[in-house]
Design an enzyme around this catalytic site. Structure first.
Site, short mmCIF file in Angstrom:
data_model
loop_
_atom_site.label_atom_id
_atom_site.label_comp_id
_atom_site.label_asym_id
_atom_site.label_seq_id
_atom_site.Cartn_x
_atom_site.Cartn_y
_atom_site.Cartn_z
N LYS A 61 0.85 -1.15 0.13
CA LYS A 61 0.18 0.03 0.13
C LYS A 61 0.80 1.27 0.10
O LYS A 61 1.69 1.28 0.96
CB LYS A 61 -0.83 -0.04 1.15
N LYS A 68 -2.20 -1.62 -3.74
CA LYS A 68 -3.09 -0.41 -3.74
C LYS A 68 -2.28 0.95 -3.86
O LYS A 68 -1.31 0.91 -3.14
CB LYS A 68 -3.95 -0.48 -2.32
C1 PBG Z 1 -7.51 3.28 5.61
C2 PBG Z 1 -7.78 3.23 4.41
C3 PBG Z 1 -7.60 4.17 3.39
C4 PBG Z 1 -8.03 3.68 2.19
C5 PBG Z 1 -8.52 2.33 2.35
N1 PBG Z 1 -8.21 2.03 3.65
C6 PBG Z 1 -7.08 5.52 3.39
C7 PBG Z 1 -5.78 5.99 3.65
O1 PBG Z 1 -4.79 5.15 3.68
O2 PBG Z 1 -5.41 7.13 3.69
C8 PBG Z 1 -8.13 4.29 0.56
C9 PBG Z 1 -9.12 4.07 -0.02
C10 PBG Z 1 -9.42 5.03 -1.43
O3 PBG Z 1 -8.78 5.86 -1.69
O4 PBG Z 1 -10.32 4.55 -1.92
N2 PBG Z 1 -6.09 3.29 5.96
#
Ligand code: PBG
Length: 323
Positions: free
Chosen positions: A194, A247
């Site tokens: 991520k 992601k």
């Molecule tokens: C929580 C999380 C996030 C997303 C999914 N789980 C946000 C982040 O890390 O700031 C992002 C999902 C999206 O942008 O659609 N940590």
């Protein structure tokens, strides 16, 4: 060779194109993200994500029913509590917003596969994904809270948990706790690679989780890094992850492809909020054909190697596939 080899022969009409199509999307490829808020009859627009809403539990259930009737078999839940605090207590409250949503969905649509996002950022007053001390996000104390959150989701009836915080060691800790508490059959889908991405912007409006200071770069990955993704995924697999996620998706198709080639576990990819909003915005301006760009983006994520796609387009795309 020319004119012996003429690849155009096999593109002559839709029949032969369909026969030779290498990648096909089906509605069960999609995991549909939902934002659950307190209240009753609440369905609040998220301005930067047209077609997505913050919904109370009752409205969420209606949405889930509709998604199921379109062939979508899985949702991922994000909870937005009314009250946030330093330690994100709402996240592991047995009667918290996600816990209630799980029960309500399982009551009315038992075959919908319910995944929960395990993270603290929607629940903390500072908006970081963990425990903060002197401006720093602490790893190990955060893992303890994430374990409590995952367990409480499992107890409420979640089918799968998906830690998205990027703390080190959390997959192993969650796996061990689930096993100890009699949930050895609940899989962990880890947000393994991520990245600290600007594409999460609209989500932070939707989940009200913008960090109040600093950013997430000390825990999420640095976008220019490719080999590090292999290492992150390998660690999560060693710790017991069942599915590994990349992601965002579209700007990271190389990473999806690498992970697919390097490991034999199912790969998920998160087609994130910013990717969704850009298509919606350009579509509204009439600058692109929204439907075609949506389908092309989704098929490219699958072609790159994703077995599952988390996407806000789930219902829109399922409608196209069903006609
Ligand atoms: C929580 C999380 C996030 C997303 C999914 N789980 C946000 C982040 O890390 O700031 C992002 C999902 C999206 O942008 O659609 N940590």
């Amino acid at each position: 060779m020319f004119p012996l080899q003429r690849p155009r022969r096999l593109r002559k009409n839709e029949v032969i194109r369909e026969m030779l199509r290498e990648t096909r999307l089906v509605p069960s490829d999609f995991i549909y993200p939902l934002f659950v808020v307190e209240g009753k009859g609440v369905r609040k627009d998220i301005s930067s994500m047209p077609g997505c809403y913050q919904e109370s539990v009752d409205e969420t259930v209606k949405n889930v029913k509709e998604a199921f009737s379109l062939g979508i078999r899985s949702v991922i839940l994000f909870g937005i509590p009314d009250v946030k605090d330093e330690k994100g207590s709402g996240a592991y409250d047995g009667n918290g917003i996600v816990q209630r949503a799980i029960r309500a969905i399982k009551d009315s649509v038992p075959d919908m596969y319910v995944i929960t996002d395990v993270c603290l950022c929607e629940y903390t007053s500072h908006g970081h994904c963990g425990v903060v001390e002197h401006g720093e996000v602490l790893n190990d104390p955060t893992v303890e809270l994430l374990v409590r959150e995952a367990l409480s989701h499992a107890k409420a009836g979640a089918d799968m948990v998906a830690p998205s915080d990027m703390m080190d060691g959390r997959v192993g800790a969650i796996r061990e706790a689930l096993d100890e508490e009699g949930h050895s059959n609940i899989p962990v889908m880890s947000y393994a690679a991520k990245y600290a991405s600007a594409f999460y912007g609209p989500f932070r409006e939707a989940a009200e989780s913008t960090p109040q200071f600093g950013d997430r770069r000390s825990y999420q990955m640095d976008p220019p890094n490719r080999r590090e993704a292999i290492r992150e995924v390998a660690l999560d697999i060693e710790e017991g992850a069942d599915i590994v996620m990349v992601k965002p998706a579209l700007a990271y198709l190389d990473i999806i492809s690498d992970i697919k080639g390097a490991f034999d576990l199912p790969v998920a990819a998160y087609n994130v909020s910013g990717e969704y909003s850009m298509v919606k915005a350009a579509g509204r301006l009439g600058w692109i054909d929204e439907e075609r760009v949506m389908m092309e983006s989704l098929v490219s994520i699958k072609r790159a190697g994703a077995d599952l796609i988390l996407t806000y387009f789930a219902k829109d795309a399922a409608k196209v596939l069903n006609r």
